[in-house]
Design a protein around this motif. Structure first.
Motif, mmCIF file in Angstrom:
data_model
loop_
_atom_site.group_PDB
_atom_site.id
_atom_site.type_symbol
_atom_site.label_atom_id
_atom_site.label_comp_id
_atom_site.label_asym_id
_atom_site.label_seq_id
_atom_site.Cartn_x
_atom_site.Cartn_y
_atom_site.Cartn_z
ATOM 1 N N ALA A 280 45.869 -26.005 -10.539
ATOM 2 C CA ALA A 280 47.043 -25.192 -10.207
ATOM 3 C C ALA A 280 47.562 -25.520 -8.817
ATOM 4 N N ASN A 281 48.886 -25.422 -8.668
ATOM 5 C CA ASN A 281 49.481 -25.629 -7.343
ATOM 6 C C ASN A 281 49.814 -24.287 -6.689
ATOM 7 N N GLN A 282 50.364 -24.362 -5.485
ATOM 8 C CA GLN A 282 50.634 -23.141 -4.725
ATOM 9 C C GLN A 282 51.804 -22.343 -5.292
ATOM 10 N N GLN A 283 52.576 -22.947 -6.168
ATOM 11 C CA GLN A 283 53.714 -22.266 -6.776
ATOM 12 C C GLN A 283 53.343 -21.551 -8.081
ATOM 13 N N GLY A 284 52.048 -21.567 -8.419
ATOM 14 C CA GLY A 284 51.610 -20.870 -9.613
ATOM 15 C C GLY A 284 51.814 -21.637 -10.904
ATOM 16 N N ARG A 285 51.997 -22.952 -10.800
ATOM 17 C CA ARG A 285 52.094 -23.814 -11.982
ATOM 18 C C ARG A 285 50.765 -24.547 -12.155
ATOM 19 N N CYS A 286 50.413 -24.869 -13.397
ATOM 20 C CA CYS A 286 49.115 -25.500 -13.610
ATOM 21 C C CYS A 286 49.130 -26.436 -14.804
ATOM 22 N N VAL A 287 48.120 -27.268 -14.860
ATOM 23 C CA VAL A 287 47.819 -28.132 -15.998
ATOM 24 C C VAL A 287 46.517 -27.631 -16.615
ATOM 25 N N ILE A 288 46.455 -27.599 -17.939
ATOM 26 C CA ILE A 288 45.269 -27.178 -18.681
ATOM 27 C C ILE A 288 44.632 -28.415 -19.298
ATOM 28 N N VAL A 289 43.326 -28.568 -19.134
ATOM 29 C CA VAL A 289 42.635 -29.751 -19.665
ATOM 30 C C VAL A 289 41.612 -29.333 -20.717
ATOM 31 N N ASP A 290 41.758 -29.882 -21.915
ATOM 32 C CA ASP A 290 40.800 -29.722 -23.013
ATOM 33 C C ASP A 290 40.498 -28.257 -23.359
ATOM 34 N N PRO A 291 41.525 -27.504 -23.765
ATOM 35 C CA PRO A 291 41.301 -26.103 -24.113
ATOM 36 C C PRO A 291 40.677 -25.943 -25.498
ATOM 37 N N GLY A 292 39.360 -25.930 -25.565
ATOM 38 C CA GLY A 292 38.670 -25.793 -26.838
ATOM 39 C C GLY A 292 38.882 -24.443 -27.492
ATOM 40 N N GLU A 293 39.119 -23.417 -26.683
ATOM 41 C CA GLU A 293 39.478 -22.111 -27.213
ATOM 42 C C GLU A 293 40.533 -21.497 -26.302
ATOM 43 N N ALA A 294 41.392 -20.685 -26.918
ATOM 44 C CA ALA A 294 42.565 -20.188 -26.202
ATOM 45 C C ALA A 294 42.287 -18.940 -25.383
ATOM 46 N N GLY A 295 41.440 -18.041 -25.892
ATOM 47 C CA GLY A 295 41.246 -16.748 -25.257
ATOM 48 C C GLY A 295 40.939 -16.807 -23.773
ATOM 49 N N PRO A 296 39.913 -17.549 -23.356
ATOM 50 C CA PRO A 296 39.588 -17.611 -21.931
ATOM 51 C C PRO A 296 40.717 -18.213 -21.087
ATOM 52 N N VAL A 297 41.459 -19.164 -21.673
ATOM 53 C CA VAL A 297 42.560 -19.794 -20.943
ATOM 54 C C VAL A 297 43.694 -18.796 -20.738
ATOM 55 N N LEU A 298 44.102 -18.123 -21.801
ATOM 56 C CA LEU A 298 45.195 -17.158 -21.698
ATOM 57 C C LEU A 298 44.826 -16.022 -20.745
ATOM 58 N N ALA A 299 43.558 -15.623 -20.762
ATOM 59 C CA ALA A 299 43.107 -14.582 -19.838
ATOM 60 C C ALA A 299 43.196 -15.066 -18.393
ATOM 61 N N ALA A 300 42.786 -16.308 -18.144
ATOM 62 C CA ALA A 300 42.837 -16.851 -16.789
ATOM 63 C C ALA A 300 44.276 -16.994 -16.306
ATOM 64 N N LEU A 301 45.165 -17.444 -17.193
ATOM 65 C CA LEU A 301 46.572 -17.578 -16.815
ATOM 66 C C LEU A 301 47.153 -16.219 -16.424
ATOM 67 N N SER A 302 46.822 -15.206 -17.201
ATOM 68 C CA SER A 302 47.330 -13.865 -16.929
ATOM 69 C C SER A 302 46.760 -13.298 -15.632
#
Length: 251
Positions: A18-40
């Motif tokens: 993630a950068n300082q502007q709150g944008r990010c790249v996601i690498v190898d998301p084997g499951e969505a739940g933890p990723v969506l929670a982290a983004l939120s």
């Protein structure tokens, strides 16, 4: 940049950069739940997903994430075309994402189409190069994986290796069976035992460290060759790699 590791399944890591502007790249998301929670929780918006290979524990969450972000580009090798990738990449491709450049590096071995993504100092290498070890050879050959390791070994010492599994301690235990007198491996195993006991991830690691404690990066080491009974000329060092992988499979 802020590098975030998200635990998933038994020992996977999904990476966010993630950068300082709150944008990010996601690498190898084997499951969505933890990723969506982290983004939120972190108030992050994804610019792209990067896929290193087609195995389910690396791609299983793509569809659900894209459902939340419908125009999200998903970059991956040909083998991920039916796993959610909508932007296919190959060796040498350079991706411009969120103001950063990501170089695609073909690293066959674990799978035939496996790639890594490098944006200095970050290397997202999936199941190719692990800390103190390497991925299993499900589709490729030991010679292919050896040459993939040689390509990654050309990167700078300060490269941060962001691999996809917490296998460091078991890899170090295996390395000790081969080189029980190696003080660097012994000392590092003690450090990792302490950090893992506290629940602290062993990753990312650095290429500088891996050159010392990863046997699969030391096939040229005559002490290692003597220990496993392989005295190989430079053109045949993949045979050392192959023997190590066979022994690790049986460990």
């Amino acid at each position: 940049m802020n590098l975030i590791s998200i635990p998933a399944f038994q020992d996977n890591y999904i990476w966010l950069l993630a950068n300082q502007q709150g944008r990010c790249v996601i690498v190898d998301p084997g499951e969505a739940g933890p990723v969506l929670a982290a983004l939120s929780q972190r108030q992050l918006t994804p610019d792209a997903i990067l896929l290193t290979h087609h195995h389910r524990d690396h791609v299983g969450g793509v569809a659900e994430i894209v459902a939340q972000y419908p125009d999200l580009p998903v970059y991956g090798p040909q083998e991920t075309a039916n796993k959610g990738a909508n932007r296919l990449v190959q060796d040498g491709d350079i991706l411009a994402i969120g103001g950063r450049r990501y170089t695609t590096i073909a690293v066959p071995g674990h799978t035939l189409g496996h790639v890594a993504f490098y944006s200095a100092p970050y290397l997202f290498c999936g199941d190719t190069l692990f800390s103190a070890g390497c991925g299993r050879l499900f589709e490729g050959t030991a010679e292919q994986m050896y040459h993939s390791f040689q390509r990654l070994a050309q990167l700078p010492d300060e490269t941060l290796i962001c691999c996809a599994h917490e296998h460091t301690l078991s890899n170090l235990k295996f390395a000790r069976t081969i080189l029980p007198q190696d003080r660097q491996i012994e000392t590092y195993q003690q450090q990792i035992e302490q950090s893992r006991a506290k629940g602290v991830p062993s990753l990312p690691t650095t290429l500088q460290l891996e050159r010392k404690i990863n046997l699969f990066l030391r096939c040229h080491d005559t002490d290692l060759q003597n220990e496993i009974g392989f005295n190989s000329p430079p053109s045949q060092l993949h045979s050392v790699f192959s023997e190590l992988r066979l022994r690790k499979d049986a460990f």
